[in-house]
Design a protein around this motif. Structure first.
Motif, short mmCIF file in Angstrom:
data_model
loop_
_atom_site.label_atom_id
_atom_site.label_comp_id
_atom_site.label_asym_id
_atom_site.label_seq_id
_atom_site.Cartn_x
_atom_site.Cartn_y
_atom_site.Cartn_z
N GLN A 193 -23.62 38.08 21.81
CA GLN A 193 -24.01 37.25 22.95
C GLN A 193 -22.85 36.47 23.55
N HIS A 194 -21.72 36.48 22.85
CA HIS A 194 -20.63 35.62 23.30
C HIS A 194 -19.45 36.36 23.88
N TYR A 195 -19.46 37.68 23.74
CA TYR A 195 -18.34 38.46 24.27
C TYR A 195 -18.86 39.49 25.25
N SER A 214 -13.84 40.50 26.43
CA SER A 214 -12.97 40.65 25.27
C SER A 214 -12.69 42.09 24.85
N ALA A 271 -21.57 38.02 17.55
CA ALA A 271 -20.55 38.19 18.59
C ALA A 271 -21.15 38.74 19.89
N ASN A 292 -16.17 40.29 14.40
CA ASN A 292 -15.78 39.67 15.67
C ASN A 292 -16.01 40.59 16.86
N PRO A 309 -17.97 42.51 19.76
CA PRO A 309 -19.19 42.36 20.56
C PRO A 309 -20.16 43.52 20.39
N GLN A 340 -16.05 35.52 28.98
CA GLN A 340 -16.25 36.10 27.65
C GLN A 340 -15.66 37.50 27.49
N LEU A 375 -21.87 41.44 29.50
CA LEU A 375 -22.31 41.32 28.11
C LEU A 375 -22.96 42.64 27.71
#
Ligand code: SF4
Ligand code: SF4
Length: 298
Positions: free
Chosen positions: A27-29, A86, A25, A17, A19, A84, A283
């Protein structure tokens, strides 16, 4: 034992999970580094204090230093803007644990005000054993330790670290390097025993620790460090300044690859970690740090 299996499963979940470590992970966090830690407690021969700590940063631009209060404001502001977000890290511009008050004031407030953010820090490891309890208290997710030698005589370390600051004085040469090594190994062990992810960085310094890195990798595996990242000294060609031990050139790409291979590194994991600046935002692989100046978030 089942506790060990549980711990292992927990570690795998964390990595998947994360980044910085998982392709999915990635690309999404997003992550932010807050530059609250200006001081350092050792001297690395490859350090150029004008820039950020090469523990976790690339040189070239100095990060704007933040107070813990402003760091928290910035995180909350950026979190509102970049959904995003995180991971919040402290990676300099000096050493996170040479500035314990600033680092843990920041983490305490973030733990309260932004409980969903994963917290991380990077350090040379000198003061690691002293702060493991604090890190557990604020639920720090992962720690990056820069470790360049495990030579117990301190001879190799002495070529990398002219001195360490210990018990209110400078300890020079091999003696200082031995203190640093003892603290690093002790601290890493304490962290992994408490279930905190530990990643290690090594700086490949041709002619100094190139043969030593295999021993470093072996020791790190024994200590359950989940990722070992070998990076070159940054070179004049790339950054317009000498950024090497006594001005020497950086390792070539081939030399870095050979060292990574000799150390049996997991290239799939490693390739996702960039050396982000002490004030990076966005990102992974993206840097929007310039956008979020104090007049924006204050
Ligand atoms: Fe510089 Fe980082 Fe080394 Fe400290 S730990 S001397 S900031 S490179
Ligand atoms: Fe993640 Fe590596 Fe960047 Fe730190 S330096 S935020 S671990 S990608």
């Amino acid at each position: 034992s089942s506790t060990q299996e549980e711990l292992q499963q927990e570690v795998m979940d964390k990595i998947n999970n994360h980044p910085c470590y998982s392709e999915g992970a990635h690309q999404h966090y997003a992550r932010i580094h807050v530059a609250v830690a200006p001081a350092c407690n050792i001297q690395c021969n490859y350090c150029n204090r004008k820039f950020d700590c090469s523990n976790e940063s690339r040189p070239g631009v100095t990060s704007a230093k933040l107070s813990p209060e402003d760091a928290v404001k910035k995180v909350l502001y950026v979190g509102g803007d970049i959904q995003q977000l995180s991971v919040v890290g402290i990676a300099g511009p000096g050493d996170a644990l040479a500035n314990p008050k600033k680092t843990f004031d920041t983490f305490r407030m973030l733990h309260e005000k932004a409980p969903d953010q994963k917290l991380c820090l990077s350090t040379n490891g000198l003061r690691l054993p002293d702060y493991v309890d604090e890190m557990v208290k604020y639920n720090v997710d992962h720690v990056t330790v820069t470790i360049n030698s495990v030579d117990p005589t301190g001879e190799i370390g002495a070529k990398i670290y002219p001195w360490v600051h210990w018990n209110h004085e400078k300890v020079f040469g091999a003696e200082g390097a031995k203190i640093l090594l003892e603290q690093q190994l002790k601290g890493i062990k304490m962290l992994t025993e408490r279930g905190i992810l530990v990643k290690a960085n090594s700086v490949l310094i041709p002619g100094v620790n190139d043969k030593e890195l295999v021993n470093v990798a072996k020791k790190l595996k024994e200590l359950n460090v989940f990722l070992h990242n070998i990076m070159p000294l940054l070179s004049k060609e790339e950054y317009g300044t000498y950024y090497g031990l006594n001005g020497q050139a950086s390792a070539t790409d081939q030399e870095v690859m050979a060292a990574q291979e000799a150390c049996g590194m997991d290239m799939k994991l490693m390739s996702h970690c960039r050396q982000c600046r002490a004030d990076a935002v966005g990102l992974i692989g993206e840097d929007r740090g310039e956008e979020f100046t104090p007049d924006v978030f204050q």
